[in-house]
Design a protein around this motif. Structure first.
Motif, PDB file in Angstrom:
ATOM      1  N   GLN A 170      69.406  86.927  72.290  1.00 51.68           N
ATOM      2  CA  GLN A 170      68.494  87.958  71.999  1.00 51.68           C
ATOM      3  C   GLN A 170      68.965  89.386  71.808  1.00 51.68           C
ATOM      4  OE1 GLN A 170      66.630  87.024  75.943  1.00 51.68           O
ATOM      5  NE2 GLN A 170      64.896  86.901  75.038  1.00 51.68           N
TER       6      GLN A 170
ATOM      7  N   LYS B 237      60.776  84.926  68.331  1.00 55.65           N
ATOM      8  CA  LYS B 237      60.918  86.530  68.347  1.00 55.65           C
ATOM      9  C   LYS B 237      62.358  86.709  68.874  1.00 55.65           C
ATOM     10  CE  LYS B 237      56.355  87.899  69.119  1.00 55.65           C
ATOM     11  NZ  LYS B 237      55.487  88.824  69.895  1.00 55.65           N
ATOM     12  N   SER B 238      63.038  85.761  69.350  1.00 52.32           N
ATOM     13  CA  SER B 238      64.323  85.944  69.783  1.00 52.32           C
ATOM     14  C   SER B 238      65.483  86.112  68.751  1.00 52.32           C
ATOM     15  CB  SER B 238      65.018  84.680  70.838  1.00 52.32           C
ATOM     16  OG  SER B 238      64.952  83.640  69.928  1.00 52.32           O
TER      17      SER B 238
ATOM     18  N   THR C  57      64.619  87.633  65.881  1.00 56.84           N
ATOM     19  CA  THR C  57      64.123  88.661  64.950  1.00 56.84           C
ATOM     20  C   THR C  57      64.088  90.038  65.485  1.00 56.84           C
ATOM     21  OG1 THR C  57      61.588  88.637  66.055  1.00 56.84           O
ATOM     22  CG2 THR C  57      62.248  87.260  64.112  1.00 56.84           C
TER      23      THR C  57
END
Length: 258
Positions: free
Chosen positions: A230, A255-256, A258
């Motif tokens: 992350q 999302k981790s 991006t």
């Protein structure tokens, strides 16, 4: 004797007593059921346990087809089987020339959908693809149950029986008063509303996980193992191996990366 005692309690007083009684039973159930679940599913995490991103997705999202499809879609992209393309300014994905011989049959089937440009939503919306996904999920669940990551049907039945027994104990007092009130033409509107509210709260706070303690512990360990992902920038994320990237997506979501 007990019925007479319940009948003799004034309605307003009973509502207060009943609310406290239900709150105590809800708290007891909330903390008792997880303990019972752990006792029924005692199985420590074994360092030899080896499960992949698909298994992680099944555990984390309780076998949700859309979640598994997302993981599979990302894996195909990460391994170079799919590439983005624009069709009338819409971002779609199409199959590359990379040979699919090393893929699982279900992955090959999904890859065939992208012989023409398409997206994940279109893939999942097709009934045939959904049926294939559900069949694959069923097989994964069998394997995970055998390994002790998902609760077996008999143990789930025992847990649900105990849960319903606790609910029966909680609701019995109010139902008794309700029936007594109806038979004696007493107003029971507020008691009925209270019964509905405490029932909803009970079932909300006592939701039983399909994952065993071993499965939850494994997810926690893996999530901690991949927390470093992350903190990566978009540039650094591109340096991850396809296996690392797919596992990160399964554990932490798209999302981790991006």
């Amino acid at each position: 004797m007990l019925l007479e005692f319940i009948r003799s309690i004034p309605g307003q007083t009973f509502l207060s007593i009943h609310l406290v009684y239900c709150a105590i039973l809800i708290l007891i159930s909330k903390y008792t059921l997880p303990i019972i679940s752990k006792i029924l599913n005692l199985s420590p995490v074994d360092s030899r346990d080896d499960i992949d991103a698909y298994d992680i997705t099944i555990l984390k999202y309780n076998g949700e087809p859309a979640a598994l499809a997302q993981t599979m879609f990302f894996k195909l992209c990460a391994e170079g089987y799919l590439e983005p393309t624009y069709v009338y300014r819409e971002l779609l994905f199409k199959r590359t020339d990379k040979s699919p011989n090393n893929l699982l049959p279900i992955e090959q089937s999904f890859l065939a959908y992208f012989n023409t440009p398409g997206n994940l939503n279109g893939l999942v919306s097709r009934q045939r693809n959904l049926s294939i996904l559900n069949g694959f999920i069923k097989e994964l669940k069998k394997r995970l149950t055998y390994m002790g990551f998902i609760k077996s049907t008999p143990k789930s039945i025992i847990e649900n029986t105990i849960r319903m027994a606790l609910y029966g104990i909680m609701i019995s007092l109010g139902l008794t008063k309700l029936f007594l009130g109806i038979s004696n033409n007493k107003p029971v509107k507020y008691l009925l509303i209270e019964l509905i509210i405490v029932s909803v709260i009970f079932f909300y706070v006592t939701i039983l996980s399909k994952t065993t303690g071993k499965g939850e512990a494994y997810l926690q360990e893996k999530a901690i193992e991949y927390t470093w992902v992350q903190g990566l920038s978009s540039k650094d994320s591109s340096a991850l191996t396809s296996e690392q990237a797919t596992m990160a997506v399964a554990l932490l979501g798209v999302k981790s990366l991006t």
